[in-house]
Motif scaffolding. Sequence first.
Motif, mmCIF file in Angstrom:
data_model
loop_
_atom_site.group_PDB
_atom_site.id
_atom_site.type_symbol
_atom_site.label_atom_id
_atom_site.label_comp_id
_atom_site.label_asym_id
_atom_site.label_seq_id
_atom_site.Cartn_x
_atom_site.Cartn_y
_atom_site.Cartn_z
ATOM 1 N N UNK A 84 0.658 -1.331 0.058
ATOM 2 C CA UNK A 84 -0.086 -0.013 -0.078
ATOM 3 C C UNK A 84 0.950 1.151 0.123
ATOM 4 N N UNK A 85 1.967 1.169 0.773
ATOM 5 C CA UNK A 85 2.671 2.396 0.905
ATOM 6 C C UNK A 85 3.576 2.640 -0.445
ATOM 7 N N UNK A 86 3.963 1.520 -1.051
ATOM 8 C CA UNK A 86 4.332 1.507 -2.617
ATOM 9 C C UNK A 86 3.550 2.338 -3.543
ATOM 10 N N UNK A 87 2.261 2.098 -3.348
ATOM 11 C CA UNK A 87 1.155 2.614 -4.255
ATOM 12 C C UNK A 87 0.637 4.037 -3.955
ATOM 13 N N UNK A 88 1.617 4.581 -3.063
ATOM 14 C CA UNK A 88 0.999 6.267 -2.634
ATOM 15 C C UNK A 88 -0.399 6.115 -1.609
ATOM 16 N N UNK A 89 -0.585 4.933 -1.069
ATOM 17 C CA UNK A 89 -1.697 5.031 0.066
ATOM 18 C C UNK A 89 -1.348 5.888 0.933
ATOM 19 N N UNK A 90 -1.857 6.736 1.543
ATOM 20 C CA UNK A 90 -1.573 7.662 2.831
ATOM 21 C C UNK A 90 -2.591 7.555 3.683
ATOM 22 N N UNK A 91 -3.748 6.910 3.386
ATOM 23 C CA UNK A 91 -4.892 6.956 4.357
ATOM 24 C C UNK A 91 -5.859 5.618 4.202
ATOM 25 N N UNK A 92 -6.109 4.895 5.142
ATOM 26 C CA UNK A 92 -7.078 3.691 4.981
ATOM 27 C C UNK A 92 -8.099 3.877 6.141
ATOM 28 N N UNK A 93 -9.373 3.734 5.589
ATOM 29 C CA UNK A 93 -10.626 3.899 6.461
ATOM 30 C C UNK A 93 -11.416 2.815 6.289
ATOM 31 N N UNK A 94 -12.384 2.285 7.187
ATOM 32 C CA UNK A 94 -13.245 1.192 6.836
ATOM 33 C C UNK A 94 -14.369 1.820 6.192
ATOM 34 N N UNK A 95 -15.089 0.924 5.602
ATOM 35 C CA UNK A 95 -16.121 1.409 4.611
ATOM 36 C C UNK A 95 -17.257 1.894 5.565
ATOM 37 N N UNK A 96 -17.299 1.762 6.727
ATOM 38 C CA UNK A 96 -18.501 2.226 7.536
ATOM 39 C C UNK A 96 -18.095 3.542 7.840
ATOM 40 N N UNK A 97 -17.222 4.191 7.659
ATOM 41 C CA UNK A 97 -16.426 5.463 8.297
ATOM 42 C C UNK A 97 -16.639 6.664 7.296
ATOM 43 N N UNK A 98 -17.733 6.676 6.298
ATOM 44 C CA UNK A 98 -17.545 7.634 5.344
ATOM 45 C C UNK A 98 -17.887 9.178 6.034
ATOM 46 N N UNK A 99 -18.319 9.088 7.485
ATOM 47 C CA UNK A 99 -18.259 10.567 7.840
ATOM 48 C C UNK A 99 -16.808 11.390 8.106
ATOM 49 N N UNK A 100 -15.846 10.299 8.214
ATOM 50 C CA UNK A 100 -14.416 10.698 8.151
ATOM 51 C C UNK A 100 -13.654 10.707 7.005
#
Length: 192
Positions: A84-100
């Motif tokens: 994920x880091x290699x692919x520029x992913x900087x944040x991970x959220x659960x699908x139930x946290x769209x408010x964030x």
Amino acid sequence: MDQVRVAAWASDPIALTGLINHLQSRPELLVLPRARRGEAAVLVFAVGEVDREAVAALRAAAAESPAAIVLVAGHVDPAHVGLLAECHVSAVLPRTALDRLTANVLAAARGRTSPLREQVEALAGEGGGAALTPREVDVLRLMAEGWDTAEIAGKLCYSERTVKNVIYAMTNRLNLRNRPHAVAYAVRAGVI
């Protein structure tokens, strides 16, 4: 106030439509069409789990653009943190946290996110029991269409008992009151 340019990708068209609608509802975000994805400051990916298709899409996006990626997922294996880091992913959220989601998109655009390993571990702790299986999602989609147990069983080639067991297990695990509550949960989670 400058809007943050954002593009969206999802593992299925229904989730993509929900994700785009959610992002477009935020005045601080400017959602770009797929053709202009390379211009985005942040890419938002929504997947059930990080599988081959998701990894291929993340790699393609990372090769196409240096944009930060916010990953919205039902499940992420902690062993995938390096990938994920290699692919520029900087944040991970659960699908139930769209408010964030908006706060995380803005933080990713500014380069201010917490360490990826901590986020993935938090997702495992927060969403591990709440992630919906593909079978549950199939049943929920048909329930949302108004199909009864027998029709769902026929459509998915399951027995009626299997459909009832899927619904029972899901509603118990997620503390849902009834079928409409389960459908509402799935809609809020962006699964259907």
